[in-house]
Write a protein that holds these residues in place. Structure first.
Motif, PDB file in Angstrom:
ATOM      1  N   UNK A 120       0.824  -1.203   0.000  1.00 16.25           N
ATOM      2  CA  UNK A 120       0.000   0.000   0.000  1.00 16.25           C
ATOM      3  C   UNK A 120       0.863   1.261   0.000  1.00 16.25           C
ATOM      4  N   UNK A 121       1.873   1.311   0.839  1.00 13.78           N
ATOM      5  CA  UNK A 121       2.735   2.492   0.921  1.00 13.78           C
ATOM      6  C   UNK A 121       3.485   2.748  -0.370  1.00 13.78           C
ATOM      7  N   UNK A 122       4.002   1.704  -0.998  1.00 15.79           N
ATOM      8  CA  UNK A 122       4.737   1.855  -2.259  1.00 15.79           C
ATOM      9  C   UNK A 122       3.822   2.351  -3.365  1.00 15.79           C
ATOM     10  N   UNK A 123       2.597   1.830  -3.409  1.00 17.57           N
ATOM     11  CA  UNK A 123       1.632   2.265  -4.417  1.00 17.57           C
ATOM     12  C   UNK A 123       1.312   3.739  -4.229  1.00 17.57           C
ATOM     13  N   UNK A 124       1.072   4.133  -2.985  1.00 18.19           N
ATOM     14  CA  UNK A 124       0.794   5.544  -2.694  1.00 18.19           C
ATOM     15  C   UNK A 124       1.980   6.407  -3.102  1.00 18.19           C
ATOM     16  N   UNK A 125       3.186   5.957  -2.764  1.00 22.48           N
ATOM     17  CA  UNK A 125       4.392   6.747  -3.066  1.00 22.48           C
ATOM     18  C   UNK A 125       4.558   6.985  -4.559  1.00 22.48           C
ATOM     19  N   UNK A 126       4.394   5.950  -5.373  1.00 21.68           N
ATOM     20  CA  UNK A 126       4.620   6.111  -6.811  1.00 21.68           C
ATOM     21  C   UNK A 126       3.516   6.967  -7.440  1.00 21.68           C
ATOM     22  N   UNK A 127       2.293   6.844  -6.954  1.00 19.80           N
ATOM     23  CA  UNK A 127       1.205   7.697  -7.460  1.00 19.80           C
ATOM     24  C   UNK A 127       1.473   9.148  -7.085  1.00 19.80           C
ATOM     25  N   UNK A 128       1.859   9.376  -5.832  1.00 22.64           N
ATOM     26  CA  UNK A 128       2.159  10.740  -5.386  1.00 22.64           C
ATOM     27  C   UNK A 128       3.331  11.314  -6.161  1.00 22.64           C
ATOM     28  N   UNK A 129       4.343  10.502  -6.416  1.00 20.93           N
ATOM     29  CA  UNK A 129       5.497  10.962  -7.177  1.00 20.93           C
ATOM     30  C   UNK A 129       5.073  11.384  -8.585  1.00 20.93           C
ATOM     31  N   UNK A 130       4.253  10.577  -9.230  1.00 17.80           N
ATOM     32  CA  UNK A 130       3.793  10.903 -10.576  1.00 17.80           C
ATOM     33  C   UNK A 130       3.035  12.226 -10.584  1.00 17.80           C
ATOM     34  N   UNK A 131       2.157  12.401  -9.623  1.00 18.88           N
ATOM     35  CA  UNK A 131       1.383  13.646  -9.550  1.00 18.88           C
ATOM     36  C   UNK A 131       2.277  14.838  -9.219  1.00 18.88           C
ATOM     37  N   UNK A 132       3.267  14.635  -8.340  1.00 20.35           N
ATOM     38  CA  UNK A 132       4.193  15.711  -7.993  1.00 20.35           C
ATOM     39  C   UNK A 132       5.042  16.119  -9.189  1.00 20.35           C
ATOM     40  N   UNK A 133       5.492  15.142  -9.971  1.00 23.91           N
ATOM     41  CA  UNK A 133       6.302  15.433 -11.156  1.00 23.91           C
ATOM     42  C   UNK A 133       5.481  16.255 -12.148  1.00 23.91           C
ATOM     43  N   UNK A 134       4.230  15.866 -12.335  1.00 26.38           N
ATOM     44  CA  UNK A 134       3.364  16.619 -13.251  1.00 26.38           C
ATOM     45  C   UNK A 134       3.154  18.047 -12.760  1.00 26.38           C
ATOM     46  N   UNK A 135       2.925  18.178 -11.462  1.00 23.90           N
ATOM     47  CA  UNK A 135       2.708  19.507 -10.883  1.00 23.90           C
ATOM     48  C   UNK A 135       3.971  20.353 -10.990  1.00 23.90           C
ATOM     49  N   UNK A 136       5.108  19.738 -10.720  1.00 22.59           N
ATOM     50  CA  UNK A 136       6.388  20.444 -10.794  1.00 22.59           C
ATOM     51  C   UNK A 136       6.645  20.921 -12.219  1.00 22.59           C
ATOM     52  N   UNK A 137       6.333  20.084 -13.208  1.00 15.72           N
ATOM     53  CA  UNK A 137       6.517  20.465 -14.611  1.00 15.72           C
ATOM     54  C   UNK A 137       5.620  21.653 -14.961  1.00 15.72           C
ATOM     55  N   UNK A 138       4.391  21.633 -14.479  1.00 11.65           N
ATOM     56  CA  UNK A 138       3.469  22.735 -14.777  1.00 11.65           C
ATOM     57  C   UNK A 138       3.935  24.033 -14.128  1.00 11.65           C
ATOM     58  N   UNK A 139       4.456  23.951 -12.898  1.00 11.71           N
ATOM     59  CA  UNK A 139       4.894  25.151 -12.183  1.00 11.71           C
ATOM     60  C   UNK A 139       6.234  25.665 -12.698  1.00 11.71           C
ATOM     61  N   UNK A 140       7.197  24.754 -12.792  1.00 12.06           N
ATOM     62  CA  UNK A 140       8.578  25.161 -13.062  1.00 12.06           C
ATOM     63  C   UNK A 140       8.955  25.143 -14.534  1.00 12.06           C
ATOM     64  N   UNK A 141       8.140  24.530 -15.370  1.00 16.59           N
ATOM     65  CA  UNK A 141       8.383  24.516 -16.821  1.00 16.59           C
ATOM     66  C   UNK A 141       9.815  24.099 -17.180  1.00 16.59           C
ATOM     67  N   UNK A 142      10.115  22.818 -16.992  1.00 15.03           N
ATOM     68  CA  UNK A 142      11.385  22.298 -17.483  1.00 15.03           C
ATOM     69  C   UNK A 142      12.467  22.101 -16.457  1.00 15.03           C
ATOM     70  N   UNK A 143      12.197  22.280 -15.200  1.00 15.63           N
ATOM     71  CA  UNK A 143      13.225  22.107 -14.183  1.00 15.63           C
ATOM     72  C   UNK A 143      13.170  20.731 -13.539  1.00 15.63           C
ATOM     73  N   UNK A 144      12.959  19.714 -14.331  1.00 18.95           N
ATOM     74  CA  UNK A 144      12.931  18.347 -13.831  1.00 18.95           C
ATOM     75  C   UNK A 144      14.287  17.702 -14.073  1.00 18.95           C
ATOM     76  N   UNK A 145      14.699  16.818 -13.168  1.00 20.98           N
ATOM     77  CA  UNK A 145      15.934  16.081 -13.410  1.00 20.98           C
ATOM     78  C   UNK A 145      15.654  14.964 -14.425  1.00 20.98           C
TER      79      UNK A 145
END
Length: 198
Positions: free
Chosen positions: A30-55
């Protein structure tokens, strides 16, 4: 009431087993599933906010999950729903224990009152004690009716909702896998990369 209590605890045990099997079939805890879903959503949000500052790692993951934000958000809500329902089932079991304890006190008081009826010389007092005992039995019957009626319906609805959420998550994970996104593999990749960094 005591027998009734056991059926609820038995159902709780079945729910735990079903959840264990579900997470085993999904291949993620359960924790791993939550983590990967949260990571995916965070990456999308970060891309929308920062426009290209992803590693590099985040950008590769973003390419895979792009256009899946709605599905990932629904997955997150379903996983959270399971957590909430799991907590509510535990709270419901606490209510059952309280009701069983209450009935136990009623029974003990009823036995004491009933014994006093046999020792009472006054018919009026004996009759009053008899009706007190009968009243306690009625209270126990009301608790039993509540547990087997309204409460049982509520408990069964929660169990059904847990099953609905697990089916929904399995279907969504299957759809994502069909679209080339295997969250289990993604979680394993992130774990390996994090271990390599350490």
């Amino acid at each position: 009431v005591m027998t009734c209590r056991m059926s609820f605890f038995s159902r709780r045990s079945e729910v735990d087993k079903e959840l264990d099997r579900f997470y085993q079939n999904v291949g993620l805890e359960q924790g791993s599933l939550e983590d990967i879903i949260n990571l995916a959503l965070e990456v999308m949000e970060k891309e929308q906010k920062d426009q290209g500052y992803l590693d590099r790692k985040e950008r590769a993951f973003l390419e895979k999950v792009k256009d899946k934000q709605r599905q990932l958000q629904q997955l997150k809500e379903d996983v959270k729903g399971i957590e909430d329902l799991d907590r509510k089932i535990d709270e419901a079991l606490e209510i059952i224990l309280q009701q069983v304890d209450l009935c136990s006190k009623y029974e003990q008081h009823a036995w004491e009152t009933f014994k006093n009826v046999a020792r009472e010389l006054s018919d009026k007092e004996a009759r009053r004690q008899y009706y007190d005992t009968k009243g306690l039995l009625d209270d126990i019957n009301k608790v039993y009716q509540y547990l087997t009626g309204e409460f049982s319906d509520y408990f069964n609805q929660m169990v059904q909702k847990v099953q609905d959420h697990t089916q929904s998550i399995a279907a969504q994970l299957g759809a994502l896998k069909t679209d080339g996104i295997d969250l289990k593999k993604e979680a394993e990749l992130f774990e390996k990369e994090d271990e390599a960094i350490e």
